[in-house]
Design a protein around this motif. Structure first.
Motif, PDB file in Angstrom:
ATOM      1  N   HIS A 191       7.539   5.309   9.308  1.00  0.00           N
ATOM      2  CA  HIS A 191       6.653   5.262   8.142  1.00  0.00           C
ATOM      3  C   HIS A 191       7.097   6.405   7.236  1.00  0.00           C
ATOM      4  N   GLU A 192       7.858   6.064   6.188  1.00  0.00           N
ATOM      5  CA  GLU A 192       8.506   7.088   5.367  1.00  0.00           C
ATOM      6  C   GLU A 192       8.258   6.823   3.892  1.00  0.00           C
ATOM      7  N   LYS A 193       8.367   7.890   3.091  1.00  0.00           N
ATOM      8  CA  LYS A 193       8.305   7.800   1.636  1.00  0.00           C
ATOM      9  C   LYS A 193       9.631   8.315   1.065  1.00  0.00           C
ATOM     10  N   HIS A 194      10.135   7.629   0.032  1.00  0.00           N
ATOM     11  CA  HIS A 194      11.440   7.981  -0.536  1.00  0.00           C
ATOM     12  C   HIS A 194      11.397   7.856  -2.059  1.00  0.00           C
ATOM     13  N   LEU A 195      12.460   8.293  -2.704  1.00  0.00           N
ATOM     14  CA  LEU A 195      12.680   8.244  -4.155  1.00  0.00           C
ATOM     15  C   LEU A 195      11.692   9.150  -4.898  1.00  0.00           C
ATOM     16  N   PHE A 196      12.055  10.412  -4.969  1.00  0.00           N
ATOM     17  CA  PHE A 196      11.192  11.410  -5.600  1.00  0.00           C
ATOM     18  C   PHE A 196      11.727  11.737  -6.996  1.00  0.00           C
ATOM     19  N   TYR A 197      11.602  10.782  -7.902  1.00  0.00           N
ATOM     20  CA  TYR A 197      11.951  11.045  -9.299  1.00  0.00           C
ATOM     21  C   TYR A 197      11.087  10.167 -10.194  1.00  0.00           C
ATOM     22  N   PRO A 198      10.865  10.589 -11.444  1.00  0.00           N
ATOM     23  CA  PRO A 198      10.011   9.827 -12.363  1.00  0.00           C
ATOM     24  C   PRO A 198      10.663   8.491 -12.732  1.00  0.00           C
ATOM     25  N   PRO A 199       9.884   7.531 -13.184  1.00  0.00           N
ATOM     26  CA  PRO A 199      10.408   6.198 -13.524  1.00  0.00           C
ATOM     27  C   PRO A 199      11.001   6.139 -14.921  1.00  0.00           C
ATOM     28  N   TYR A 200      12.019   6.964 -15.181  1.00  0.00           N
ATOM     29  CA  TYR A 200      12.676   6.953 -16.483  1.00  0.00           C
ATOM     30  C   TYR A 200      13.925   6.086 -16.412  1.00  0.00           C
ATOM     31  N   ARG A 202      16.800   6.489 -18.377  1.00  0.00           N
ATOM     32  CA  ARG A 202      18.062   7.096 -18.785  1.00  0.00           C
ATOM     33  C   ARG A 202      18.695   7.844 -17.617  1.00  0.00           C
ATOM     34  N   PRO A 203      19.916   7.484 -17.214  1.00  0.00           N
ATOM     35  CA  PRO A 203      20.565   8.182 -16.097  1.00  0.00           C
ATOM     36  C   PRO A 203      20.698   9.674 -16.312  1.00  0.00           C
ATOM     37  N   SER A 204      20.874  10.121 -17.585  1.00  0.00           N
ATOM     38  CA  SER A 204      21.004  11.558 -17.841  1.00  0.00           C
ATOM     39  C   SER A 204      19.728  12.298 -17.455  1.00  0.00           C
ATOM     40  N   TRP A 205      18.571  11.666 -17.662  1.00  0.00           N
ATOM     41  CA  TRP A 205      17.313  12.285 -17.264  1.00  0.00           C
ATOM     42  C   TRP A 205      17.212  12.377 -15.750  1.00  0.00           C
ATOM     43  N   LEU A 206      17.686  11.342 -15.081  1.00  0.00           N
ATOM     44  CA  LEU A 206      17.628  11.356 -13.621  1.00  0.00           C
ATOM     45  C   LEU A 206      18.433  12.524 -13.057  1.00  0.00           C
ATOM     46  N   GLN A 207      19.590  12.806 -13.652  1.00  0.00           N
ATOM     47  CA  GLN A 207      20.421  13.907 -13.175  1.00  0.00           C
ATOM     48  C   GLN A 207      19.744  15.255 -13.428  1.00  0.00           C
ATOM     49  N   ARG A 208      19.061  15.397 -14.555  1.00  0.00           N
ATOM     50  CA  ARG A 208      18.395  16.654 -14.870  1.00  0.00           C
ATOM     51  C   ARG A 208      17.195  16.914 -13.963  1.00  0.00           C
ATOM     52  N   LEU A 209      16.586  15.835 -13.453  1.00  0.00           N
ATOM     53  CA  LEU A 209      15.365  15.979 -12.656  1.00  0.00           C
ATOM     54  C   LEU A 209      15.630  15.982 -11.163  1.00  0.00           C
ATOM     55  N   ASN A 210      16.884  16.123 -10.757  1.00  0.00           N
ATOM     56  CA  ASN A 210      17.205  16.146  -9.331  1.00  0.00           C
ATOM     57  C   ASN A 210      16.528  17.326  -8.630  1.00  0.00           C
ATOM     58  N   PHE A 211      16.539  18.493  -9.281  1.00  0.00           N
ATOM     59  CA  PHE A 211      15.934  19.671  -8.672  1.00  0.00           C
ATOM     60  C   PHE A 211      14.433  19.472  -8.480  1.00  0.00           C
ATOM     61  N   GLY A 212      13.770  18.922  -9.504  1.00  0.00           N
ATOM     62  CA  GLY A 212      12.345  18.663  -9.386  1.00  0.00           C
ATOM     63  C   GLY A 212      12.038  17.673  -8.269  1.00  0.00           C
ATOM     64  N   GLY A 213      12.932  16.704  -8.067  1.00  0.00           N
ATOM     65  CA  GLY A 213      12.745  15.750  -6.986  1.00  0.00           C
ATOM     66  C   GLY A 213      12.836  16.403  -5.622  1.00  0.00           C
ATOM     67  N   ARG A 214      13.747  17.370  -5.471  1.00  0.00           N
ATOM     68  CA  ARG A 214      13.871  18.081  -4.196  1.00  0.00           C
ATOM     69  C   ARG A 214      12.615  18.902  -3.914  1.00  0.00           C
ATOM     70  N   VAL A 215      12.069  19.544  -4.953  1.00  0.00           N
ATOM     71  CA  VAL A 215      10.840  20.315  -4.775  1.00  0.00           C
ATOM     72  C   VAL A 215       9.682  19.387  -4.421  1.00  0.00           C
ATOM     73  N   GLN A 216       9.605  18.243  -5.093  1.00  0.00           N
ATOM     74  CA  GLN A 216       8.539  17.284  -4.810  1.00  0.00           C
ATOM     75  C   GLN A 216       8.636  16.758  -3.383  1.00  0.00           C
ATOM     76  N   ARG A 217       9.856  16.489  -2.924  1.00  0.00           N
ATOM     77  CA  ARG A 217      10.034  15.999  -1.561  1.00  0.00           C
ATOM     78  C   ARG A 217       9.551  17.030  -0.530  1.00  0.00           C
ATOM     79  N   ARG A 218       9.780  18.288  -0.821  1.00  0.00           N
ATOM     80  CA  ARG A 218       9.418  19.332   0.140  1.00  0.00           C
ATOM     81  C   ARG A 218       7.919  19.617   0.124  1.00  0.00           C
ATOM     82  N   LEU A 219       7.323  19.692  -1.075  1.00  0.00           N
ATOM     83  CA  LEU A 219       5.923  20.091  -1.185  1.00  0.00           C
ATOM     84  C   LEU A 219       4.959  18.900  -1.121  1.00  0.00           C
ATOM     85  N   LEU A 220       5.373  17.750  -1.620  1.00  0.00           N
ATOM     86  CA  LEU A 220       4.502  16.563  -1.662  1.00  0.00           C
ATOM     87  C   LEU A 220       5.257  15.364  -1.088  1.00  0.00           C
ATOM     88  N   PRO A 221       5.493  15.343   0.221  1.00  0.00           N
ATOM     89  CA  PRO A 221       6.314  14.276   0.809  1.00  0.00           C
ATOM     90  C   PRO A 221       5.674  12.894   0.767  1.00  0.00           C
TER      91      PRO A 221
END
Length: 264
Positions: A191-200, A202-221
């Protein structure tokens, strides 16, 4: 305002789309977008890890518009897609409703529900049909959209306007699906949750938000956009058959099969 949000919450998180065929067609187009391609690539990796080391002769994918097999073909003798739309998937395609699967009981080794519960009319009935079609020990894999995520929040805010695509889907709580699986005698393995990035989009936005996704995965799994459930159909144990006792008459001597009769 509160009443309107309550109605929208019920529509997005419980009722699901009005027409399943139209929603599958909308998702088929959405999967071709940049975010849709990112989602499919990530889910293929999740499915590959979920079925790693497993083998079988028959796997069925209940499709939601991807119109292509998302599992590794060499692991299974035959793979089949169940869809409500005609498509040119590179494998056999059966046009049927997920609430009424056209398979014999206990004939499938593995069943993949790819966002099927998000667009079908009766999610519980779909899992029940899967439980009937799976062999004892067969594996059920469920992928769905998580309501407690940024994707679920966007679906709640955006509502169901025209051309909403993925946001027309039902964002079903994974805990509820887990309860249904337990009720139908599935033993949960993942029972897992995945894909910690906003639903945007533009691929360029996805690359910029990689760090935020890692923080979200750690603090809000629990806030991943997609949940993954893997369970197997339990094989119920059988009690050993009782020994049959041979009835004999009251004056009949007791002679066992292995006893030796001595002749004078």
């Amino acid at each position: 305002m509160v009443k309107r949000l309550g109605q929208r919450f019920k529509q997005v998180y419980r009722q699901g789309p009005v027409e399943t065929r139209l929603q599958e067609a909308a998702l088929s187009q959405w999967y071709r977008t940049s975010v849709g391609q990112e989602l499919l690539a990530a889910e293929v990796d999740l499915i590959s890890r979920a079925i790693s080391g497993r083998f079988g002769s028959m796997m069925v994918q209940l499709d939601s518009g991807a119109h292509e097999p998302l599992f590794e073909k060499r692991l299974f003798g035959a793979g089949t897609l169940v869809s409500q739309l005609e498509n040119r998937a590179p494998c056999p395609v059966i046009c049927a409703k997920p609430e009424n699967l056209p398979f014999e009981p206990e004939s499938i080794d593995m069943l993949l529900m790819h966002h099927t519960l998000d667009i079908c009319e009766n999610p519980y009935q779909v899992i029940r049909e899967g439980a009937i079609a799976l062999k004892p020990g067969g594996v059920l894999i469920v992928l769905g959209f998580n309501p407690y995520s940024l994707w679920g929040l966007r679906a709640l805010i955006q509502g169901r306007g025209e051309g909403a695509g993925i946001w027309h889907s039902r964002f079903l709580r994974s805990g509820r699906v887990e309860d249904w699986m337990h009720l139908l005698d599935f033993e949960l393995e993942r029972h897992e949750k995945h894909l910690f990035y906003p639903p945007y989009r533009r691929p360029s936005w996805l690359q910029r938000l990689n760090f935020g996704g890692r923080v979200q995965r750690r603090l809000l799994p629990f806030t991943g956009a997609v949940y993954l459930l893997v369970g197997y159909k339990q094989v119920l144990g059988r009690l050993p058959a009782a020994e049959k006792r041979v009835k004999r008459g009251f004056l009949e001597p007791v002679v066992s099969i292995n006893s030796k009769v001595r002749h004078k």
